[in-house]
Scaffold this active site. Structure first.
Site, short mmCIF file in Angstrom:
data_model
loop_
_atom_site.label_atom_id
_atom_site.label_comp_id
_atom_site.label_asym_id
_atom_site.label_seq_id
_atom_site.Cartn_x
_atom_site.Cartn_y
_atom_site.Cartn_z
N HIS A 11 -6.74 -3.81 9.73
CA HIS A 11 -7.95 -4.57 9.40
C HIS A 11 -8.79 -4.70 10.67
O HIS A 11 -8.78 -5.75 11.33
CB HIS A 11 -7.57 -5.93 8.83
CG HIS A 11 -6.84 -5.86 7.52
ND1 HIS A 11 -6.33 -6.96 6.89
CD2 HIS A 11 -6.57 -4.81 6.70
CE1 HIS A 11 -5.76 -6.60 5.73
NE2 HIS A 11 -5.88 -5.29 5.61
N GLU A 59 0.82 -1.21 0.00
CA GLU A 59 0.00 0.00 0.00
C GLU A 59 0.86 1.27 0.00
O GLU A 59 0.39 2.33 0.40
CB GLU A 59 -0.95 0.01 1.21
CG GLU A 59 -1.88 -1.19 1.32
CD GLU A 59 -2.94 -1.30 0.22
OE1 GLU A 59 -3.00 -0.40 -0.65
OE2 GLU A 59 -3.68 -2.30 0.22
N GLU A 98 -16.61 10.47 23.85
CA GLU A 98 -15.31 11.05 23.48
C GLU A 98 -15.13 11.14 21.96
O GLU A 98 -14.27 11.87 21.49
CB GLU A 98 -14.17 10.23 24.09
CG GLU A 98 -14.04 8.85 23.47
CD GLU A 98 -12.72 8.15 23.83
OE1 GLU A 98 -12.68 6.93 23.71
OE2 GLU A 98 -11.75 8.82 24.20
N HIS A 102 -2.57 1.68 8.50
CA HIS A 102 -3.64 0.89 7.90
C HIS A 102 -3.83 -0.39 8.69
O HIS A 102 -2.86 -1.12 8.93
CB HIS A 102 -3.29 0.57 6.44
CG HIS A 102 -4.19 -0.44 5.81
ND1 HIS A 102 -5.56 -0.27 5.72
CD2 HIS A 102 -3.93 -1.64 5.23
CE1 HIS A 102 -6.10 -1.32 5.11
NE2 HIS A 102 -5.13 -2.17 4.81
N HIS A 130 -12.73 -4.02 4.02
CA HIS A 130 -11.28 -4.19 4.07
C HIS A 130 -10.67 -3.66 5.37
O HIS A 130 -10.02 -4.41 6.10
CB HIS A 130 -10.66 -3.51 2.84
CG HIS A 130 -9.18 -3.69 2.72
ND1 HIS A 130 -8.52 -3.78 1.52
CD2 HIS A 130 -8.20 -3.79 3.67
CE1 HIS A 130 -7.22 -3.95 1.73
NE2 HIS A 130 -7.01 -3.95 3.03
O1 2HA Z 1 -1.60 -7.13 3.31
O2 2HA Z 1 -3.32 -4.85 4.38
O3 2HA Z 1 -4.16 -3.81 2.11
C1 2HA Z 1 -1.39 -5.79 3.51
C2 2HA Z 1 -2.67 -5.09 3.40
C3 2HA Z 1 -3.13 -4.71 2.06
ZN ZN Z 2 -5.25 -4.11 4.04
#
Ligand code: 2HA
Ligand code: ZN
Length: 277
Positions: free
Chosen positions: A143, A117, A171, A141, A212
């Site tokens: 998940h 990414e 909050e 980032h 995602h």
């Molecule tokens: O595997 O999270 O979006 C890495 C990620 C791709």
């Molecule tokens: Zn991801």
């Protein structure tokens, strides 16, 4: 100084990867982290750099980041391994003067590339550096389970996600007063999703990728991890609430939010305080 991993920014980076792993947000090689390194930090790290690697294409153009240095997680690397072997799982990279290529100065010792990414991370950094006057340095980032679950249930609009997550914890509007942006399902890893996400980052510090995960931006590791944590916890409360009964019996009202905004000296855009039927 014995090792680059003793440096404070490297320690902060490693700790954040491990904190995210402990939260359950990084199954297998999921998620990635990047940090725009300060000039004085680069000087302290320079003794540990090897001969620079080859210049390679970023896959997009980020002229606003020309000549900047980043610490990034590696593509295909596991967040849970960062604490054990940061030199294999992460890298320090330098961008060229066009903002179109990078080269590796340290890390990825077993080979490999920066996070898949990287275009999204760098385009978000470029926008955030500009709109924050240079104060934002971290893009994360993850998940996040409950936020992902909500993207199957709620309409994919900034207004609905912001309002519903604000309502779940008092909050929240103080932690993310600008709200949250939402991107519909897109192919990850490329320039298109990077463009869509960085558009949202002009307005928000949080962007949700439907089905995602999430991207957060912040000034330092504590604030950015804390932002991810706050949004995801709010989503967990919403999922729990909906699991017990679909309708709220009572909630925080638009007027409650206005009162909160006044006392906590934040501006909450009225478009998130719409009347529900
Ligand atoms: O595997 O999270 O979006 C890495 C990620 C791709
Ligand atoms: Zn991801």
């Amino acid at each position: 100084m014995a090792a680059i991993t003793d440096l404070k920014f490297v320690q902060g980076f490693i700790r954040m990867c491990n904190d995210g792993w402990n939260q359950g947000w990084h199954e297998r090689n999921g998620g990635n982290l990047s940090y725009r390194i300060k000039p004085e930090e680069i000087e302290s790290a320079r003794p540990y750099f090897h001969e620079p690697g080859e210049w390679r294409e970023i896959g997009t153009s980020v002229p606003g980041l020309a000549g900047e240095y980043f610490m990034v997680t590696g593509s295909g690397k596991y967040m849970r391994n960062v604490i054990l072997d940061a030199e294999d799982c992460t890298a320090v990279i330098e961008l060229d003067e066009a903002g179109e290529h990078y080269r590796i100065l340290w890390g990825l010792s077993g080979g490999g590339r920066p996070t898949s990414e990287l275009p999204s991370h760098l385009m978000n950094h470029e926008v955030k550096k500009e709109v924050s006057g240079g104060t934002h340095r971290v893009i994360y980032h993850a998940h996040t389970t409950n936020v992902i679950a909500l993207t199957f249930i709620l309409p994919l609009t900034d207004e609905v996600f912001t309002r519903e997550l604000w309502e779940m914890a008092t909050e929240c509007p103080v932690v993310f007063p600008d709200g949250i942006g939402v991107v519909g399902w897109m192919v990850p890893g490329g320039r298109d999703i990077a463009v869509a996400t960085s558009e949202l980052m002009k307005k928000y510090d949080v962007a949700i990728w439907a089905h995602h995960g999430m991207f957060c931006s912040g000034e330092d590791f504590d604030l950015t991890f804390g932002l991810m944590h706050t949004v995801e916890k709010s989503a967990e409360i919403l999922i729990k609430m909906m699991s017990v009964q679909p309708q709220k019996r009572q909630t925080i009202t638009p007027q409650n939010f206005r009162d909160l905004a006044r006392d906590f000296k934040v501006t909450l855009p009225e478009r998130f305080l719409y009347e529900k039927e």
